[in-house]
Design a protein around this motif. Structure first.
Motif, PDB file in Angstrom:
ATOM      1  N   LYS A   1      35.534-106.266 -48.293  1.00  0.00           N
ATOM      2  CA  LYS A   1      34.245-105.630 -48.582  1.00  0.00           C
ATOM      3  C   LYS A   1      33.202-106.635 -49.081  1.00  0.00           C
ATOM      4  CE  LYS A   1      36.459-101.198 -49.541  1.00  0.00           C
ATOM      5  NZ  LYS A   1      37.723-101.476 -48.915  1.00  0.00           N
ATOM      6  N   HIS A   2      33.288-107.894 -48.563  1.00  0.00           N
ATOM      7  CA  HIS A   2      32.336-108.928 -48.959  1.00  0.00           C
ATOM      8  C   HIS A   2      31.523-109.481 -47.795  1.00  0.00           C
ATOM      9  CE1 HIS A   2      33.717-109.184 -53.083  1.00  0.00           C
ATOM     10  NE2 HIS A   2      34.956-109.305 -52.659  1.00  0.00           N
ATOM     11  N   GLU A   3      32.100-109.507 -46.619  1.00  0.00           N
ATOM     12  CA  GLU A   3      31.450-110.136 -45.478  1.00  0.00           C
ATOM     13  C   GLU A   3      31.197-109.123 -44.366  1.00  0.00           C
ATOM     14  OE1 GLU A   3      33.146-113.748 -43.991  1.00  0.00           O
ATOM     15  OE2 GLU A   3      34.098-114.168 -45.913  1.00  0.00           O
ATOM     16  N   TYR A   4      30.133-109.400 -43.586  1.00  0.00           N
ATOM     17  CA  TYR A   4      29.873-108.604 -42.401  1.00  0.00           C
ATOM     18  C   TYR A   4      30.530-109.292 -41.210  1.00  0.00           C
ATOM     19  CZ  TYR A   4      26.733-105.381 -44.681  1.00  0.00           C
ATOM     20  OH  TYR A   4      26.227-104.396 -45.489  1.00  0.00           O
ATOM     21  N   THR A   5      31.052-108.482 -40.307  1.00  0.00           N
ATOM     22  CA  THR A   5      31.748-109.025 -39.154  1.00  0.00           C
ATOM     23  C   THR A   5      31.599-108.088 -37.964  1.00  0.00           C
ATOM     24  OG1 THR A   5      33.883-109.799 -38.335  1.00  0.00           O
ATOM     25  CG2 THR A   5      33.927-107.927 -39.839  1.00  0.00           C
ATOM     26  N   SER A   6      31.790-108.633 -36.784  1.00  0.00           N
ATOM     27  CA  SER A   6      31.810-107.794 -35.588  1.00  0.00           C
ATOM     28  C   SER A   6      33.231-107.661 -35.054  1.00  0.00           C
ATOM     29  CB  SER A   6      30.895-108.387 -34.512  1.00  0.00           C
ATOM     30  OG  SER A   6      31.339-109.681 -34.162  1.00  0.00           O
ATOM     31  N   THR A   7      34.191-108.299 -35.704  1.00  0.00           N
ATOM     32  CA  THR A   7      35.585-108.239 -35.289  1.00  0.00           C
ATOM     33  C   THR A   7      36.241-107.003 -35.895  1.00  0.00           C
ATOM     34  OG1 THR A   7      35.651-110.647 -35.279  1.00  0.00           O
ATOM     35  CG2 THR A   7      37.757-109.510 -35.239  1.00  0.00           C
ATOM     36  N   TYR A   8      36.926-106.251 -35.062  1.00  0.00           N
ATOM     37  CA  TYR A   8      37.590-105.047 -35.561  1.00  0.00           C
ATOM     38  C   TYR A   8      38.882-104.780 -34.814  1.00  0.00           C
ATOM     39  CZ  TYR A   8      35.876-102.651 -31.375  1.00  0.00           C
ATOM     40  OH  TYR A   8      35.632-102.291 -30.081  1.00  0.00           O
ATOM     41  N   VAL A   9      39.699-103.942 -35.415  1.00  0.00           N
ATOM     42  CA  VAL A   9      40.878-103.398 -34.747  1.00  0.00           C
ATOM     43  C   VAL A   9      40.694-101.888 -34.733  1.00  0.00           C
ATOM     44  CG1 VAL A   9      42.455-105.259 -35.355  1.00  0.00           C
ATOM     45  CG2 VAL A   9      42.198-103.349 -36.905  1.00  0.00           C
ATOM     46  N   GLU A  10      41.191-101.257 -33.702  1.00  0.00           N
ATOM     47  CA  GLU A  10      41.105 -99.803 -33.632  1.00  0.00           C
ATOM     48  C   GLU A  10      42.414 -99.245 -34.186  1.00  0.00           C
ATOM     49  OE1 GLU A  10      39.856 -96.375 -30.462  1.00  0.00           O
ATOM     50  OE2 GLU A  10      39.011 -98.375 -30.293  1.00  0.00           O
ATOM     51  N   ALA A  11      42.360 -98.754 -35.421  1.00  0.00           N
ATOM     52  CA  ALA A  11      43.558 -98.272 -36.111  1.00  0.00           C
ATOM     53  C   ALA A  11      44.074 -96.979 -35.496  1.00  0.00           C
ATOM     54  CB  ALA A  11      43.264 -98.072 -37.590  1.00  0.00           C
ATOM     55  N   MET A  12      43.168 -96.118 -35.130  1.00  0.00           N
ATOM     56  CA  MET A  12      43.480 -94.854 -34.466  1.00  0.00           C
ATOM     57  C   MET A  12      42.371 -94.628 -33.452  1.00  0.00           C
ATOM     58  SD  MET A  12      44.362 -92.729 -37.953  1.00  0.00           S
ATOM     59  CE  MET A  12      44.823 -91.184 -37.215  1.00  0.00           C
ATOM     60  N   ASP A  13      42.559 -93.672 -32.576  1.00  0.00           N
ATOM     61  CA  ASP A  13      41.517 -93.406 -31.585  1.00  0.00           C
ATOM     62  C   ASP A  13      40.176 -93.175 -32.260  1.00  0.00           C
ATOM     63  OD1 ASP A  13      43.203 -93.650 -29.430  1.00  0.00           O
ATOM     64  OD2 ASP A  13      43.645 -91.507 -29.298  1.00  0.00           O
ATOM     65  N   GLY A  14      39.229 -94.060 -31.968  1.00  0.00           N
ATOM     66  CA  GLY A  14      37.881 -93.925 -32.488  1.00  0.00           C
ATOM     67  C   GLY A  14      37.673 -94.424 -33.910  1.00  0.00           C
ATOM     68  N   ILE A  15      38.725 -94.818 -34.601  1.00  0.00           N
ATOM     69  CA  ILE A  15      38.585 -95.315 -35.976  1.00  0.00           C
ATOM     70  C   ILE A  15      38.742 -96.825 -35.963  1.00  0.00           C
ATOM     71  CG2 ILE A  15      39.515 -95.286 -38.316  1.00  0.00           C
ATOM     72  CD1 ILE A  15      40.404 -92.423 -37.810  1.00  0.00           C
ATOM     73  N   ARG A  16      37.636 -97.504 -36.240  1.00  0.00           N
ATOM     74  CA  ARG A  16      37.630 -98.961 -36.243  1.00  0.00           C
ATOM     75  C   ARG A  16      37.729 -99.495 -37.664  1.00  0.00           C
ATOM     76  NH1 ARG A  16      32.763-100.071 -31.887  1.00  0.00           N
ATOM     77  NH2 ARG A  16      33.919 -99.311 -30.083  1.00  0.00           N
ATOM     78  N   VAL A  17      38.549-100.517 -37.821  1.00  0.00           N
ATOM     79  CA  VAL A  17      38.682-101.216 -39.098  1.00  0.00           C
ATOM     80  C   VAL A  17      38.143-102.619 -38.867  1.00  0.00           C
ATOM     81  CG1 VAL A  17      40.281-102.074 -40.843  1.00  0.00           C
ATOM     82  CG2 VAL A  17      40.688 -99.843 -39.770  1.00  0.00           C
ATOM     83  N   PHE A  18      37.004-102.920 -39.487  1.00  0.00           N
ATOM     84  CA  PHE A  18      36.380-104.232 -39.336  1.00  0.00           C
ATOM     85  C   PHE A  18      37.071-105.234 -40.242  1.00  0.00           C
ATOM     86  CE2 PHE A  18      33.331-101.478 -37.440  1.00  0.00           C
ATOM     87  CZ  PHE A  18      32.712-102.242 -36.471  1.00  0.00           C
TER      88      PHE A  18
END
Length: 112
Positions: A15-32
């Motif tokens: 919760k400190h940096e902004y990023t465009s990298t993510y994983v999709e933990a569940m359908d439609g739920i992205r974890v950056f």
């Protein structure tokens, strides 16, 4: 699978940096996830509660040493060199009673 995106969002882990990298933990739920947290995942298991968003980071060696179930321990040993960020359904913070009931059910099931 880690994907790159043009949308920037706050890293859900630190919760400190902004990023465009993510994983999709569940359908439609992205974890950056930022680069620093991806690097931390090499040496730590990281769990993200899908219920409340709380993050749990534990050293891999500590987790593996504390596991008593042989099959689960073997599974984690096989993942020891991987970068893993797992989504969990609930945690002690968002559902303390659910966790207590789960642990009671596991203990009862083990006694049979």
């Amino acid at each position: 699978m880690v994907e790159l995106n043009t949308k920037m969002d706050m890293c859900h882990i630190c919760k400190h940096e902004y990023t465009s990298t993510y994983v999709e933990a569940m359908d439609g739920i992205r974890v950056f996830v930022c680069e620093n947290c991806l690097e931390a995942a090499k040496h730590n298991f990281i769990w993200v509660c899908m219920g409340c968003g709380k993050v749990y980071v534990r050293p891999k060696a500590l987790v593996i040493d504390s596991i008593k179930d042989f099959e689960l321990k073997r599974a984690y040993l096989l993942c020891q060199d991987m970068q893993i960020i797992q989504g969990i359904d609930m945690c002690i913070k968002c559902d303390p009673e659910g966790i207590i009931n789960y642990v009671k059910n596991v203990k009862v099931g083990m006694e049979c």
